[in-house]
Design an enzyme around this catalytic site. Structure first.
Site, PDB file in Angstrom:
ATOM      1  N   LYS A  22     -39.638  45.252  28.230  1.00 43.86           N
ATOM      2  CA  LYS A  22     -40.664  46.214  27.679  1.00 43.86           C
ATOM      3  C   LYS A  22     -41.927  45.893  27.025  1.00 43.86           C
ATOM      4  CE  LYS A  22     -40.598  48.172  23.906  1.00 43.86           C
ATOM      5  NZ  LYS A  22     -40.168  48.872  22.549  1.00 43.86           N
ATOM      6  N   SER A  23     -41.661  44.989  26.073  1.00 47.45           N
ATOM      7  CA  SER A  23     -42.933  44.354  25.284  1.00 47.45           C
ATOM      8  C   SER A  23     -43.787  43.496  26.337  1.00 47.45           C
ATOM      9  CB  SER A  23     -42.335  43.683  24.309  1.00 47.45           C
ATOM     10  OG  SER A  23     -41.810  44.306  23.443  1.00 47.45           O
ATOM     11  N   ASP A  49     -41.534  54.087  29.210  1.00 45.45           N
ATOM     12  CA  ASP A  49     -42.571  53.485  28.437  1.00 45.45           C
ATOM     13  C   ASP A  49     -43.555  52.736  29.370  1.00 45.45           C
ATOM     14  OD1 ASP A  49     -41.388  54.430  25.986  1.00 45.45           O
ATOM     15  OD2 ASP A  49     -41.307  52.439  25.174  1.00 45.45           O
ATOM     16  N   ASN A  93     -43.467  58.274  24.151  1.00 46.33           N
ATOM     17  CA  ASN A  93     -43.185  57.754  22.550  1.00 46.33           C
ATOM     18  C   ASN A  93     -43.125  56.286  22.702  1.00 46.33           C
ATOM     19  OD1 ASN A  93     -42.590  57.655  19.953  1.00 46.33           O
ATOM     20  ND2 ASN A  93     -40.307  58.348  20.239  1.00 46.33           N
ATOM     21  N   GLY A  95     -44.662  53.223  21.800  1.00 46.53           N
ATOM     22  CA  GLY A  95     -45.529  52.401  20.813  1.00 46.53           C
ATOM     23  C   GLY A  95     -46.508  51.370  21.475  1.00 46.53           C
ATOM     24  N   ARG A 123     -45.069  58.996  13.905  1.00 46.75           N
ATOM     25  CA  ARG A 123     -45.253  57.738  13.858  1.00 46.75           C
ATOM     26  C   ARG A 123     -46.513  57.183  13.513  1.00 46.75           C
ATOM     27  NH1 ARG A 123     -42.326  54.815  18.903  1.00 46.75           N
ATOM     28  NH2 ARG A 123     -42.467  53.118  17.388  1.00 46.75           N
ATOM     29  N   SER A 170     -46.132  48.097  10.766  1.00 48.60           N
ATOM     30  CA  SER A 170     -45.717  47.886  12.321  1.00 48.60           C
ATOM     31  C   SER A 170     -46.262  46.457  12.696  1.00 48.60           C
ATOM     32  CB  SER A 170     -45.988  48.958  13.257  1.00 48.60           C
ATOM     33  OG  SER A 170     -45.956  48.667  14.555  1.00 48.60           O
ATOM     34  N   GLN A 172     -47.099  46.185  15.569  1.00 43.22           N
ATOM     35  CA  GLN A 172     -47.991  46.655  16.707  1.00 43.22           C
ATOM     36  C   GLN A 172     -49.403  46.984  16.370  1.00 43.22           C
ATOM     37  OE1 GLN A 172     -45.972  50.271  18.685  1.00 43.22           O
ATOM     38  NE2 GLN A 172     -44.329  48.725  19.030  1.00 43.22           N
ATOM     39  N   ASP A 317     -35.344  45.676  16.542  1.00 40.78           N
ATOM     40  CA  ASP A 317     -34.723  46.546  17.642  1.00 40.78           C
ATOM     41  C   ASP A 317     -33.060  46.070  17.723  1.00 40.78           C
ATOM     42  OD1 ASP A 317     -37.045  47.639  17.763  1.00 40.78           O
ATOM     43  OD2 ASP A 317     -37.488  46.949  19.729  1.00 40.78           O
ATOM     44  N   GLU A 345     -38.305  55.389  16.935  1.00 37.43           N
ATOM     45  CA  GLU A 345     -37.852  56.398  17.739  1.00 37.43           C
ATOM     46  C   GLU A 345     -37.261  57.912  16.925  1.00 37.43           C
ATOM     47  OE1 GLU A 345     -38.075  53.691  18.592  1.00 37.43           O
ATOM     48  OE2 GLU A 345     -38.035  53.345  20.703  1.00 37.43           O
ATOM     49  N   HIS A 390     -33.305  55.890  22.489  1.00 37.53           N
ATOM     50  CA  HIS A 390     -32.700  55.015  23.593  1.00 37.53           C
ATOM     51  C   HIS A 390     -31.709  54.141  22.885  1.00 37.53           C
ATOM     52  CE1 HIS A 390     -35.839  51.799  23.221  1.00 37.53           C
ATOM     53  NE2 HIS A 390     -35.931  52.670  22.302  1.00 37.53           N
ATOM     54  N   ARG A 391     -32.027  53.412  21.765  1.00 32.17           N
ATOM     55  CA  ARG A 391     -31.023  52.472  21.187  1.00 32.17           C
ATOM     56  C   ARG A 391     -30.032  52.934  20.474  1.00 32.17           C
ATOM     57  NH1 ARG A 391     -33.706  48.056  22.756  1.00 32.17           N
ATOM     58  NH2 ARG A 391     -36.052  48.220  22.538  1.00 32.17           N
ATOM     59  N   LYS A 416     -36.302  55.626  28.113  1.00 32.93           N
ATOM     60  CA  LYS A 416     -37.475  54.806  27.530  1.00 32.93           C
ATOM     61  C   LYS A 416     -37.610  53.506  27.764  1.00 32.93           C
ATOM     62  CE  LYS A 416     -39.856  54.720  23.188  1.00 32.93           C
ATOM     63  NZ  LYS A 416     -40.212  53.486  22.726  1.00 32.93           N
TER      64      LYS A 416
HETATM   65  O1  LIG Z   1     -44.754  44.780  19.871  1.00 33.09           O
HETATM   66  C1  LIG Z   1     -43.849  45.053  20.423  1.00 33.09           C
HETATM   67  O2  LIG Z   1     -43.522  45.061  21.747  1.00 33.09           O
HETATM   68  C2  LIG Z   1     -42.699  45.788  19.450  1.00 33.09           C
HETATM   69  C3  LIG Z   1     -42.788  45.427  18.228  1.00 33.09           C
HETATM   70  C4  LIG Z   1     -41.737  45.903  17.375  1.00 33.09           C
HETATM   71  O3  LIG Z   1     -42.163  47.070  16.642  1.00 33.09           O
HETATM   72  P1  LIG Z   1     -42.617  46.815  15.129  1.00 33.09           P
HETATM   73  O4  LIG Z   1     -43.848  45.966  14.958  1.00 33.09           O
HETATM   74  O5  LIG Z   1     -43.461  48.384  14.784  1.00 33.09           O
HETATM   75  O6  LIG Z   1     -41.569  46.599  14.131  1.00 33.09           O
HETATM   76  C5  LIG Z   1     -40.623  46.727  18.102  1.00 33.09           C
HETATM   77  O7  LIG Z   1     -39.692  47.452  17.303  1.00 33.09           O
HETATM   78  C6  LIG Z   1     -40.782  47.494  19.358  1.00 33.09           C
HETATM   79  O8  LIG Z   1     -39.820  48.065  20.075  1.00 33.09           O
HETATM   80  C7  LIG Z   1     -41.648  46.744  20.389  1.00 33.09           C
HETATM   81  C1  LIG Z   2     -39.320  50.716  18.459  1.00 31.96           C
HETATM   82  C2  LIG Z   2     -39.305  50.648  19.740  1.00 31.96           C
HETATM   83  O1  LIG Z   2     -40.097  51.232  20.707  1.00 31.96           O
HETATM   84  P1  LIG Z   2     -41.880  51.287  20.484  1.00 31.96           P
HETATM   85  O2  LIG Z   2     -42.306  50.266  21.393  1.00 31.96           O
HETATM   86  O3  LIG Z   2     -41.947  52.726  20.888  1.00 31.96           O
HETATM   87  O4  LIG Z   2     -42.256  50.968  18.991  1.00 31.96           O
HETATM   88  C3  LIG Z   2     -37.993  50.333  20.453  1.00 31.96           C
HETATM   89  O5  LIG Z   2     -38.155  50.177  21.786  1.00 31.96           O
HETATM   90  O6  LIG Z   2     -36.954  50.133  19.764  1.00 31.96           O
END
Ligand SMILES: O=C(O)C1=C[C@@H](OP(=O)(O)O)[C@@H](O)[C@H](O)C1
Ligand SMILES: C=C(OP(=O)(O)O)C(=O)O
Length: 430
Positions: A22-23, A49, A93, A95, A123, A170, A172, A317, A345, A390-391, A416
């Site tokens: 996903k990332s 996502d 949802n 992020g 969030r 975060s 992110q 995660d 989530e 999802h987790r 997700k």
């Molecule tokens: O940058 C990313 O892809 C992510 C960063 C993490 O979030 P946080 O930085 O909020 O912990 C993780 O929990 C999320 O599922 C994906």
């Molecule tokens: C925190 C998560 O998702 P998000 O990318 O929406 O932050 C996750 O996938 O566990």
């Protein structure tokens, strides 16, 4: 509400081809959309996502095409500015869609509304907005200050050679800023305030930016410098690795239910920090074998895992999977430094404690830690609530490895990041 009854799983073994990360999927799509030139993205994750990112990019005028029914996509880069200057984007949802798009659109100029599901509106995003405002971004909170939904308007481009962002809620926010700042073309340094959490996700960001031709000079985790005049350029083809967080459920299954279980698509060479889940599992006594592009887990020779006391801030995660694996370990497991669980989530510290108690565990929930002592025997027929997380659904499926039936409410919430999770889990039942 829909639910899924999982029969006890006597043993697991076999091999799993992981869905795309996903990332990596969502970062790659955004960078490809911002870049000059066409990018072929191979092995994109098929999940909610990523669909939100694809839909948003199309609404912003970015042309992309799926290659038949494969997960290979071709993205025509917009060269630093999206063609559509006014849009309302719904990002569920996700992020990894919401935060990076907020930064990119705020700096690009235009009029955009960004919203998500009700939980997304709980969030936080204030730290990212606070970092964008001094750069001239115009951001209005349409609901609660500090949270989505947001309205972005064209601002004045303010020349700054420094910007700071808080890193303790975060990672992110830092990822979003780093990915967006090259759009300004100017030299700028990003300073991180407070202790940065979830650090390995920044490594993913920097690695992918580099693949798209943008270099970031860094001073540890404190400061990140972007030299002037850099533009994203398509690398041609990008392969999306398998998802290391999704790998955690199968590796844990192998460690609990005999194994070996091999996950393919993530290994020693992975750029994802969650590959280090395998180290935590090893600390619990699991037997782990690493390949360049796979990891294999089996139960300890003794048959029983051991409790650990570990700071898992670097794998927030996959740390949830350790909390459930703790049900199968001798002793009390403590997972520390996971305050960020509260703003994901769902409030994952409370949700985890509540559901672990349903299967008989003794649980202590702290502000930023959780302590799990397994019961002598798991409570059969527990009904697990998943809180649209999802987790929660995926990690509680492991309870079935304890020889008891378990019911998972709303199993489709895995969409997700992993819509086919329960079918794949079924494929390793032995
Ligand atoms: O940058 C990313 O892809 C992510 C960063 C993490 O979030 P946080 O930085 O909020 O912990 C993780 O929990 C999320 O599922 C994906
Ligand atoms: C925190 C998560 O998702 P998000 O990318 O929406 O932050 C996750 O996938 O566990």
């Amino acid at each position: 509400m829909e639910s899924l009854d999982l029969a006890p799983i006597a043993a697991v073994a076999g091999s799993v081809q992981l869905p795309g990360s996903k990332s990596i999927s969502n970062r790659t799509l955004l960078l490809a959309a911002l870049a000059q030139g066409q990018t072929e993205v191979r092995g994109l994750l098929d999940s909610d996502d990523v669909q939100h990112m694809l839909t948003a990019l199309r609404a912003l005028g970015v042309h992309w095409a799926q290659q038949g029914k494969s997960r290979d996509f071709v993205v025509d880069g917009a060269g630093g500015a999206f063609p559509v200057k006014q849009a309302a984007l719904f990002l569920g949802n996700a992020g990894t869609a919401f935060r990076p798009l907020t930064a990119a659109l705020a700096l690009m100029g235009g009029e955009y509304q960004l919203s998500g599901v009700p939980r997304m509106h709980e969030r936080p995003i204030g730290d990212l907005v606070d970092a964008l405002l001094p750069l001239g971004a115009q951001v209005t909170y349409l609901g609660t200050p500090g949270y989505p939904p947001l309205q972005l308007r064209s601002g004045v481009n303010v020349e700054q050679d420094k910007v700071s962002v808080r890193g303790n809620v975060s990672s992110q926010f830092l990822t979003a800023l780093l990915m967006a700042l090259p759009l300004t073309g100017r030299a700028i340094t990003v300073e991180v305030e407070g202790e940065l959490i979830s650090k390995p996700y920044i490594e993913i960001t920097l690695n992918l930016m580099q693949k798209f031709g943008v270099t970031v000079e860094r001073d540890g985790w404190q400061a990140f410098h972007l030299p002037a005049g850099q533009q994203y350029r398509s690398p041609g083809v990008i392969h999306v690795e398998g998802d290391a967080s999704s790998a955690s459920y199968f590796l844990a299954a192998g460690a609990i239910g005999k194994g070996p279980v091999r996950v393919e698509g993530v290994g020693r060479d992975s750029i994802q920090g969650d590959k280090r889940f395998a180290e935590a599992l090893k600390q619990m006594g699991a037997r782990i074998v690493w390949g360049d592009n796979w990891i294999e887990a089996s139960a300890p020779v003794s048959g029983r895992l051991q409790a650990i006391d570990a700071d898992l801030n670097h794998i927030p995660d996959a740390a949830m999977t350790i909390a459930v694996a703790a049900l199968f370990a001798d002793g009390t497991t403590t997972i520390r430094n996971v305050a960020s669980w509260r703003v994901k989530e769902t409030d994952r510290l409370t949700a985890m404690a509540t559901e672990l108690r349903k299967v008989g565990a003794t649980v202590e929930e702290g502000a930023d830690y959780i302590r799990v002592t397994p019961p002598a025997s798991l409570t059969p027929n527990a009904v697990i609530d998943t809180y649209d997380d999802h987790r929660m659904a995926m990690c509680f499926s492991l309870v079935a490895l304890g020889g008891v039936p378990v019911r998972i409410n709303d199993p489709k919430c895995t969409a997700k990041t992993f819509p086919t999770y329960f079918e794949v889990l079924d494929s390793i039942r032995r």
